[in-house]
Scaffold this motif. Sequence first.
Motif, short mmCIF file in Angstrom:
data_model
loop_
_atom_site.label_atom_id
_atom_site.label_comp_id
_atom_site.label_asym_id
_atom_site.label_seq_id
_atom_site.Cartn_x
_atom_site.Cartn_y
_atom_site.Cartn_z
N LEU A 88 -10.94 -6.52 6.53
CA LEU A 88 -10.64 -6.10 5.16
C LEU A 88 -9.73 -4.88 5.13
N SER A 89 -9.87 -4.03 6.12
CA SER A 89 -8.99 -2.85 6.20
C SER A 89 -7.54 -3.29 6.36
N ASP A 90 -7.34 -4.31 7.16
CA ASP A 90 -5.98 -4.82 7.34
C ASP A 90 -5.44 -5.36 6.01
N GLN A 91 -6.27 -6.04 5.24
CA GLN A 91 -5.85 -6.58 3.95
C GLN A 91 -5.50 -5.44 2.97
N TYR A 92 -6.33 -4.39 2.99
CA TYR A 92 -6.08 -3.25 2.10
C TYR A 92 -4.79 -2.54 2.49
N ARG A 93 -4.53 -2.43 3.76
CA ARG A 93 -3.34 -1.72 4.23
C ARG A 93 -2.09 -2.52 3.89
N ARG A 133 -4.97 -6.89 -3.20
CA ARG A 133 -5.17 -7.84 -2.10
C ARG A 133 -6.59 -7.74 -1.54
N LEU A 134 -7.12 -6.52 -1.50
CA LEU A 134 -8.48 -6.33 -1.01
C LEU A 134 -9.48 -7.03 -1.91
#
Length: 473
Positions: A57-62, A68-69
Amino acid sequence: MTALGKLLRTTAIKLAVMYLGVLTAASAVLLVYVSQQTASVMRDQIVETVDAEITGLSDQYRIGGIRRLVAAVDARSRQPGASLYLVTDFAGNSLAGNIQQLSSAVLAEADGQIQRVRYTRFENEKSYEALVRVFGLTGGYRILVGRDLAEQQYFRGVLAESLRYWLVVVVLLGLLTWVFVSRRVLKRIDAMAATSRRIMNGDLSERLPVDGSGDEFDRLATSLNQMLERIEALLYGLKDVSDNIAHDLKTPLTRMRNRVESALRENTDENGAGARQALEATIEDCDYLIRTFNALLRIARVEAGSSDAEMHDVNLGALAGEIAELYEPLAEDEGATLELGPSQDLTVSGNRELLAQALVNLTENALKYGKDSETGIASVVIGVEQDKGEACLYVRDKGDGIGEADRDRAARRFVRLEASRSEPGSGLGLSLVQAVAHLHHGELELKDGEPGLKAVLRLPLKDGASGVKEHEG
C-alpha cells in the motif's frame, strides 16, 4: 468407611493416584507449551503478513497519492480473507475499508506499532479481535492495516478441547491401571497374606501360590516356599529329634539310676566290689551320653558352617587308602573283610578332618550293619570314583541294605532302622555325614549296592581337577 479407608491406604491406590497426577501435570505442561509456541509462531506470521500489506500500500500511496491508496484499499477490502483495511480523513470519517466500527483511540495512536484491538465488520454486529498497525498520512489521513485473529483463537480452542479430552483419557487410563493392579497385584498379595495366616495357625504344609508367569511375585513366592520347606523340615526334624532323645537318653539314665540305687541298697561286701562294678557301668553310660551330646554339637557346628572348618585341597583317593588301612585290622579282629576298591585321585576343596570323620562313620556303619544274612560276616569295600563331573567317595557292603522307603529318613538324627535298638549307637552317624556333605556343597546318597548298601558321599570336584586310577585293593 473402614473398607474404603483400607482401600485408599493400599499401595495400588497410591500408585494409581501418583501416576494419574504425574500424567495430568505432564500433559497440561506439554499442551500449554505447544499452545504458547504455536500462538507465538502464528502471531509472527500475522505481523509479517501485515507488514507485507503495508509495504504494498505504501508503494500505491507513493505512486498515486491518497486517491490511488483509497482505490487500492477499496479493492482489497472486497476480497474474502482475514485481512483488514481502513482509510479515514482528518475527521475520522471512513473513506475505504472493511471495518465498520473501531475505537477512536486506536486511530489516534498512529505510530505504526502493532496493536491488539476489537472491531466490527460491515457484515454483522459481532465484535472480533485483530492485530493492526496504524499510520498517519499527509493531510490528517489515517490508514489501518491488520489481520483478524479468528484462526489463532480457533486453534487455541482446538488445543483446549484436546487438553480436556486428554485429561479424560488420562483419568480412564488411571482407572484401568487401578483395576489391573487391584485385580491382579492386590489379589496375589491377599492370597499370600491368607496363606501366611494359615501357616502361622500351624498348617506348615501351605505354600504361597505361583502362577508360572515368572514375574517378581513368582520369584518372591518361590524363594519363600523354599524357605518354608526348609523350616518345615527343620521343625519336623526337631520333633523327631525330641522323640528319639526322649527314647535313647531315658534308657541309659534309668539304668544309671537303678544301678546306683541297687548298689546303695544291696552292697554288703567288705571290699566294695559291687559298688565299684556299678560305678564302672555308670561311667560307661555317662561316656555314651557325652559322646551323644558331642555328636549333636558337632553336627550343629557343621550345619552352621563352623568357622573352624578350614577348607584345603583334599585327595580323596589318598584319604580312602588311609581309612582302609586303619580299619582293616579292626575288621579282621571282628571276622569281617575290608578292602580298598578301585579309587581315583580326585581332589576336592574341603576339610580333611570332617571328610575323614564322615568316611569313618560310613565304614563303621557298614561293619556293624552290613553283615551277610547267611554267613553273618561283613564284607566292606571303600573306594573313590568320578560320576557326572563329581567326586564320589563310597562305602559298599553286602548286607541286607536299606529299603528305598527308609533311605530318606535314615540320615535323620536319632533314627535307627533297627526296631529292637539293641545294637550300640545313637543314630547320629549318618546325620553327621549328611551335615558334612551339605557343608561341602555335596550330598549323601544311599542306594542299592546289588547286593547290600552303597553309601556315596558326592562332592563337587575342585576346578580343573581330574582323576586317574591309582589305588586298587
